[in-house]
Design an enzyme around this catalytic site. Structure first.
Site, PDB file in Angstrom:
ATOM      1  N   HIS A 292      -0.999  -0.319  -3.450  1.00  0.00           N
ATOM      2  CA  HIS A 292      -1.279  -1.628  -2.867  1.00  0.00           C
ATOM      3  C   HIS A 292      -0.399  -1.907  -1.655  1.00  0.00           C
ATOM      4  O   HIS A 292       0.801  -1.621  -1.674  1.00  0.00           O
ATOM      5  CB  HIS A 292      -1.047  -2.717  -3.918  1.00  0.00           C
ATOM      6  N   SER A 293      -0.997  -2.467  -0.607  1.00  0.00           N
ATOM      7  CA  SER A 293      -0.258  -2.966   0.559  1.00  0.00           C
ATOM      8  C   SER A 293       0.690  -1.905   1.131  1.00  0.00           C
ATOM      9  O   SER A 293       0.249  -0.851   1.559  1.00  0.00           O
ATOM     10  CB  SER A 293       0.492  -4.250   0.166  1.00  0.00           C
TER      11      SER A 293
END
Length: 374
Positions: A292-293
């Site tokens: 994620h991210s």
């Protein structure tokens, strides 16, 4: 606009000081008198009237909150969700309270990883001495021995730690929304080994030792009169600086220093370290990443540094709102081609789930996600 009690009291003094300073040398006597007045004000006591002590509970029970059967954080007496603005017009205090609660939740999630998900906490570096700073990751019992499948989870940047996607969602929504626990439980149920990275645990904080500065008058060969003048100026400067600090931050917190963890001083270093010492040693024929991210950026950096090994071992990568950039990270053509075939980036979008989303980067496909961890 609200004005604190201390500001109301000190405002006329600041105005007078400014007016006097503009008046020139003949106003020096008044300036001295006002400085003397300011030096007599007990700012610690004055500011305490504005801001309560930064002293918070160290348990959820102390905060009078608990997670209910739905995994929602609720007040144990009122049943209400968490309230950030607990004290009106005290944003700094409210933020510190929020951060203190966040640290407790981090430990709570660690406990869930061990108790509910049956993961093991593994200390790193693997050869760390007793005295050096350490971090840790979490692994299932079969993470290195499962011959078929291994799932690796990497969260984003900021305050989140192993097992979390977003602290804000844990506090304001529920554990299923903000943690990796649903991913871990499903992976285990479907026969995957699991490794949970902890890329933001890069250092430990210790209190900075106090430095005793020797007075210049003790070691200088300057004339006594000149030394006295310099010492007087130095003391006045320190007095003014301390005065400002007391007003700005009356509840002065301990000065801390950071001791970085060997070979894990950044998310990128951490990803490479865990790859070299764990993932690369795993028996699994197929390795899958969920990143994620900033975790997506860390994965791309891992590919750049270990391209052949990653291609040989990793089957697919699910990115969520990844912030990687193949141009800035200087990912080569062969990496970009591999990402187009083996990666997909689910991004925040109002479009229906899995609708193709245009990308300016020549790497992996981007498709819409129903929701975002951000």
């Amino acid at each position: 606009m609200s004005i604190s009690l201390s500001s109301l009291i000190l405002l006329p003094i600041w105005i007078n000081m400014a007016q006097i300073q503009q008046g020139g040398p003949d106003e020096k006597e008044k300036t001295t008198a006002l400085k003397d007045l300011l030096s007599r004000i007990d700012l610690d006591e004055l500011m305490k009237k504005d801001e309560p002590p930064l002293d918070f509970p160290d348990t959820l029970e102390g905060f009078e909150y608990a997670f209910n059967e739905k995994g929602q954080l609720r007040h144990i007496k009122t049943g209400e969700p968490f309230v950030f603005n607990y004290r009106e017009d005290l944003h700094r205090w409210n933020q510190k309270r929020y951060e203190a609660l966040g640290e407790i939740i981090t430990k709570y999630v660690y406990e869930l990883l061990e108790k509910d998900c049956n993961l093991k906490k593994i200390s790193i570096p693997v050869d760390a001495t007793e005295s050096e700073p350490k971090s840790f990751i979490f692994m299932s019992e079969d993470a290195l021995t499962n011959p078929q499948k291994l799932m690796v989870l990497i969260h984003g940047s900021g305050v989140v730690r192993a097992g979390q996607w977003a602290r804000r969602l844990i506090i304001n929504e529920d554990l299923d929304s903000g943690t990796q626990i649903p991913f871990i439980k499903r992976a285990v149920a479907e026969g995957y080994g699991v490794i949970v990275l902890n890329p933001n645990e890069n250092y430990i904080e210790v209190e900075k030792p106090k430095i005793h500065v020797q007075s210049s008058s003790d070691s200088s060969d300057e004339p006594a009169e000149k030394r006295e003048r310099k010492d007087k100026v130095s003391k006045e400067t320190k007095k003014r600086r301390d005065f400002y600090e007391k007003y700005r931050n009356p509840q002065r917190e301990k000065e801390m220093m950071q001791l970085y963890i060997r070979e894990n001083g950044s998310p990128e270093e951490h990803a490479i370290y865990v790859w070299d010492h764990f993932i690369a040693q795993a028996a699994a024929e197929n390795v899958f990443f969920v990143a994620h991210s900033y975790g997506g950026l860390a994965f791309v950096e891992l590919m750049i540094q270990r391209e052949a090994d990653v291609k040989n071992k990793v089957t697919a990568v699910a990115l969520t709102d990844s912030v990687h950039n193949v141009w800035h990270q200087e990912a080569g053509k062969t990496i970009r081609e591999w990402m187009r075939e083996n990666c997909c980036n689910w991004v925040s979008s109002s479009e229906p789930l899995d609708t193709s989303v245009e990308s300016m980067l020549p790497d992996c496909p981007r498709v819409s996600a129903v929701c975002s961890f951000l």
